[in-house]
Design a protein around this motif. Structure first.
Motif, PDB file in Angstrom:
ATOM      1  N   PRO A  11     -51.372  33.163 103.183  1.00 43.73           N
ATOM      2  CA  PRO A  11     -50.496  32.080 103.657  1.00 43.73           C
ATOM      3  C   PRO A  11     -49.209  32.633 104.283  1.00 43.73           C
ATOM      4  O   PRO A  11     -48.629  33.600 103.788  1.00 43.73           O
ATOM      5  CB  PRO A  11     -50.197  31.283 102.386  1.00 43.73           C
ATOM      6  CG  PRO A  11     -51.338  31.585 101.472  1.00 43.73           C
ATOM      7  CD  PRO A  11     -51.734  33.004 101.774  1.00 43.73           C
ATOM      8  N   ILE A  12     -48.799  32.007 105.382  1.00 42.75           N
ATOM      9  CA  ILE A  12     -47.643  32.468 106.152  1.00 42.75           C
ATOM     10  C   ILE A  12     -46.546  31.409 106.098  1.00 42.75           C
ATOM     11  O   ILE A  12     -46.813  30.212 106.272  1.00 42.75           O
ATOM     12  CB  ILE A  12     -48.015  32.749 107.623  1.00 42.75           C
ATOM     13  CG1 ILE A  12     -49.225  33.694 107.704  1.00 42.75           C
ATOM     14  CG2 ILE A  12     -46.828  33.311 108.386  1.00 42.75           C
ATOM     15  CD1 ILE A  12     -48.976  35.076 107.201  1.00 42.75           C
ATOM     16  N   VAL A  13     -45.305  31.868 105.900  1.00 37.46           N
ATOM     17  CA  VAL A  13     -44.130  30.992 105.968  1.00 37.46           C
ATOM     18  C   VAL A  13     -43.305  31.410 107.175  1.00 37.46           C
ATOM     19  O   VAL A  13     -42.951  32.583 107.318  1.00 37.46           O
ATOM     20  CB  VAL A  13     -43.281  31.079 104.689  1.00 37.46           C
ATOM     21  CG1 VAL A  13     -42.013  30.238 104.828  1.00 37.46           C
ATOM     22  CG2 VAL A  13     -44.084  30.610 103.486  1.00 37.46           C
ATOM     23  N   SER A  14     -43.010  30.462 108.045  1.00 37.24           N
ATOM     24  CA  SER A  14     -42.171  30.727 109.221  1.00 37.24           C
ATOM     25  C   SER A  14     -40.734  30.362 108.888  1.00 37.24           C
ATOM     26  O   SER A  14     -40.443  29.233 108.491  1.00 37.24           O
ATOM     27  CB  SER A  14     -42.658  29.899 110.412  1.00 37.24           C
ATOM     28  OG  SER A  14     -41.758  29.998 111.490  1.00 37.24           O
ATOM     29  N   ALA A  15     -39.838  31.344 109.029  1.00 38.49           N
ATOM     30  CA  ALA A  15     -38.409  31.111 108.769  1.00 38.49           C
ATOM     31  C   ALA A  15     -37.620  31.681 109.934  1.00 38.49           C
ATOM     32  O   ALA A  15     -36.908  32.677 109.804  1.00 38.49           O
ATOM     33  CB  ALA A  15     -37.993  31.750 107.450  1.00 38.49           C
ATOM     34  N   ILE A  16     -37.765  31.036 111.073  1.00 40.30           N
ATOM     35  CA  ILE A  16     -37.180  31.535 112.313  1.00 40.30           C
ATOM     36  C   ILE A  16     -35.998  30.663 112.721  1.00 40.30           C
ATOM     37  O   ILE A  16     -36.132  29.446 112.892  1.00 40.30           O
ATOM     38  CB  ILE A  16     -38.216  31.555 113.449  1.00 40.30           C
ATOM     39  CG1 ILE A  16     -39.464  32.347 113.022  1.00 40.30           C
ATOM     40  CG2 ILE A  16     -37.615  32.137 114.716  1.00 40.30           C
ATOM     41  CD1 ILE A  16     -39.187  33.784 112.641  1.00 40.30           C
ATOM     42  N   GLY A  17     -34.848  31.284 112.897  1.00 37.44           N
ATOM     43  CA  GLY A  17     -33.684  30.583 113.431  1.00 37.44           C
ATOM     44  C   GLY A  17     -33.099  29.584 112.457  1.00 37.44           C
ATOM     45  O   GLY A  17     -33.187  29.715 111.234  1.00 37.44           O
ATOM     46  N   HIS A  18     -32.504  28.551 113.052  1.00 40.04           N
ATOM     47  CA  HIS A  18     -31.871  27.487 112.272  1.00 40.04           C
ATOM     48  C   HIS A  18     -32.756  26.253 112.313  1.00 40.04           C
ATOM     49  O   HIS A  18     -33.848  26.260 112.888  1.00 40.04           O
ATOM     50  CB  HIS A  18     -30.477  27.191 112.837  1.00 40.04           C
ATOM     51  CG  HIS A  18     -29.593  28.418 112.851  1.00 40.04           C
ATOM     52  ND1 HIS A  18     -29.232  29.078 111.702  1.00 40.04           N
ATOM     53  CD2 HIS A  18     -29.018  29.092 113.885  1.00 40.04           C
ATOM     54  CE1 HIS A  18     -28.460  30.116 112.020  1.00 40.04           C
ATOM     55  NE2 HIS A  18     -28.314  30.152 113.333  1.00 40.04           N
ATOM     56  N   ASP A  19     -32.268  25.185 111.707  1.00 43.57           N
ATOM     57  CA  ASP A  19     -33.075  23.967 111.584  1.00 43.57           C
ATOM     58  C   ASP A  19     -33.452  23.401 112.950  1.00 43.57           C
ATOM     59  O   ASP A  19     -34.518  22.799 113.107  1.00 43.57           O
ATOM     60  CB  ASP A  19     -32.282  22.932 110.780  1.00 43.57           C
ATOM     61  CG  ASP A  19     -33.140  21.745 110.386  1.00 43.57           C
ATOM     62  OD1 ASP A  19     -34.334  21.957 110.117  1.00 43.57           O
ATOM     63  OD2 ASP A  19     -32.624  20.619 110.372  1.00 43.57           O
ATOM     64  N   VAL A  20     -32.593  23.596 113.951  1.00 47.06           N
ATOM     65  CA  VAL A  20     -32.866  23.016 115.277  1.00 47.06           C
ATOM     66  C   VAL A  20     -33.838  23.876 116.076  1.00 47.06           C
ATOM     67  O   VAL A  20     -34.381  23.416 117.080  1.00 47.06           O
ATOM     68  CB  VAL A  20     -31.549  22.833 116.073  1.00 47.06           C
ATOM     69  CG1 VAL A  20     -30.658  21.814 115.389  1.00 47.06           C
ATOM     70  CG2 VAL A  20     -30.814  24.170 116.218  1.00 47.06           C
ATOM     71  N   ASP A  21     -34.061  25.118 115.654  1.00 48.05           N
ATOM     72  CA  ASP A  21     -34.970  26.007 116.382  1.00 48.05           C
ATOM     73  C   ASP A  21     -36.405  25.738 115.931  1.00 48.05           C
ATOM     74  O   ASP A  21     -36.696  25.726 114.741  1.00 48.05           O
ATOM     75  CB  ASP A  21     -34.616  27.477 116.118  1.00 48.05           C
ATOM     76  CG  ASP A  21     -33.206  27.821 116.600  1.00 48.05           C
ATOM     77  OD1 ASP A  21     -32.840  27.342 117.685  1.00 48.05           O
ATOM     78  OD2 ASP A  21     -32.501  28.551 115.878  1.00 48.05           O
TER      79      ASP A  21
END
Length: 413
Positions: free
Chosen positions: A244-254
């Motif tokens: 399983p992969i979690v994407s945590a890229i940038g801020h909430d608006v990205d």
């Protein structure tokens, strides 16, 4: 054909082991073929820019952002100067160029005529097109999303080298669950090698059996900075991963396309920590609350049972523990009395019946007849005389009366 190549095959298909082309002829043939190509437009990412002061030509390397493939480009200084802003390494551009082949080095070179930066609007349009394509293939479908483990043994983390995103994920996750282990892969998260580095790190972590979830993290940035996380090659690698992969890229608006392909999206790297592990303090508080609730329920149940027992013991039958026995004894005695009465009544009835039968028997007996004055005459052998003709004169007879008997002799009277 020159005299130096006289006698050699004219076409590549005509060459043999006995009659091969020399390298110079092959280079010349390639140059002739490439020279027939038309001027074309090509898109890529500038990964290297070499400009010597005073030189009229600048050399750069144009790389395909999806695969590890690049070409050398020669462009005039004037063409570069015509750009709206100075060209920077890592920038995506489109170039109008004429392919050419350098026979001496045996290398392909693009002779650029024009160069234009790829604008944000164009990038966004291409991202939207890729988004629609991947969505139609089902890569964004909710049913293909895998659930994250409740408490993973080891977390894989892909982030920039010594980046704030790495610190946010690690520190916040360990604050929530101090014993959590990490397998960290520090890679380039922007620029020409970002996609290749992230894909390689993803493959390494996906092959580790004890890594149960992988976080891909990066801080915020411009559209161009976040382009690697909307790259098709990277997105397909994420979709094919077994972990399983979690994407945590940038801020909430990205919202790079990685957010749609990954199994879970974190609005920030800090939020990713909350997704991958539970809060130990919160879990302890929850356990305490559950324990208290169970204790309260147990006490309430015990109180209800105690009240029920008290109410039962207050009943007369339990207050006087011999009352039930006495009641049963009284009932047994009543049944015994009724049985005795019935038995005595039966005996009395039978006694009366026997008396009645005795009276009848007495009335019907020979003795009763004798008592009324009758007598029984018998011969000496005890035979009852019932017929006069059976007696002769002089026969000795015996007469029985009510009280006693006496002999007589038959005479002629």
């Amino acid at each position: 054909m020159s005299t130096s190549t006289a006698g050699l095959p004219e076409r590549a298909a005509e060459t043999t082991a006995e009659s091969p082309w020399p390298v110079r002829l092959l280079s010349m043939k390639i140059a002739q073929y490439v020279d027939r190509m038309s001027v074309l437009w090509v898109e890529g990412q500038v990964v290297q820019l070499n400009h010597r002061p005073g030189a009229k030509t600048t050399y750069l390397t144009l790389r395909d952002p999806d695969v590890d493939m690049s070409l050398s480009v020669a462009i005039s200084v004037n063409a570069l100067a015509a750009m709206p802003r100075p060209l920077q390494p890592g920038e995506r551009v489109v170039i109008q160029a004429k392919p050419s082949f350098w026979e001496g080095r045996g290398t392909l070179l693009l002779d650029a005529r024009q160069i234009r930066p790829v604008g944000v609007g164009e990038l966004l349009a291409r991202i939207e097109y890729l988004k629609a394509t991947l969505a139609s293939e089902g890569l964004f479908a909710p049913e293909r999303k895998r659930a994250l483990p409740f408490l993973p043994h080891t977390v894989g983390l892909i982030s920039g080298r010594a980046s704030a995103a790495e610190r946010d994920v690690v520190e916040n996750a360990r604050r929530r669950w101090p014993s959590l282990r990490f397998e960290i892969r520090s890679v380039a998260v922007q620029g020409s090698t970002a996609v290749q580095d992230v894909c390689r790190a993803l493959a390494e972590l996906d092959d580790l059996a004890d890594v149960e979830v992988i976080v891909i993290a990066r801080g915020g940035g411009s559209v161009e900075d976040l382009l690697p996380f909307s790259n098709e090659a990277l997105l397909r690698a994420v979709a094919a991963a077994r972990t399983p992969i979690v994407s945590a890229i940038g801020h909430d608006v990205d919202t790079p396309l990685l957010d749609h392909v990954a199994d879970a999206r974190a609005s920030t790297p800090t939020h990713a920590a909350a997704l991958i592990v539970p809060d130990a303090a919160g879990e302890r508080a929850g356990l305490r609350a559950q324990r208290q609730a169970l204790s309260r329920l147990a006490r309430e149940r015990l109180d209800r049972e105690r009240t029920l027992v008290t109410e039962l013991t207050r009943r007369p039958v339990l207050r006087d523990r011999t009352a039930y026995v006495r009641a049963q004894r009284t009932e047994i005695e009543a049944w015994r009395a009724r049985a005795r009465q019935q038995l005595l009544a039966g005996v009395q009835r039978e006694r009366e019946r026997v008396g009645h039968l005795r009276t009848q028997a007495r009335l019907l007996s020979a003795q009763a007849t004798l008592d009324r004055g009758y007598a029984i005459v018998t011969e000496p052998d005890g035979t009852v005389v019932t017929d006069q003709a059976s007696i002769a004169i002089g026969d000795l007879l015996r007469v029985r009366v009510a009280r006693g008997d006496f002999p007589v002799r038959a005479t002629d009277s």
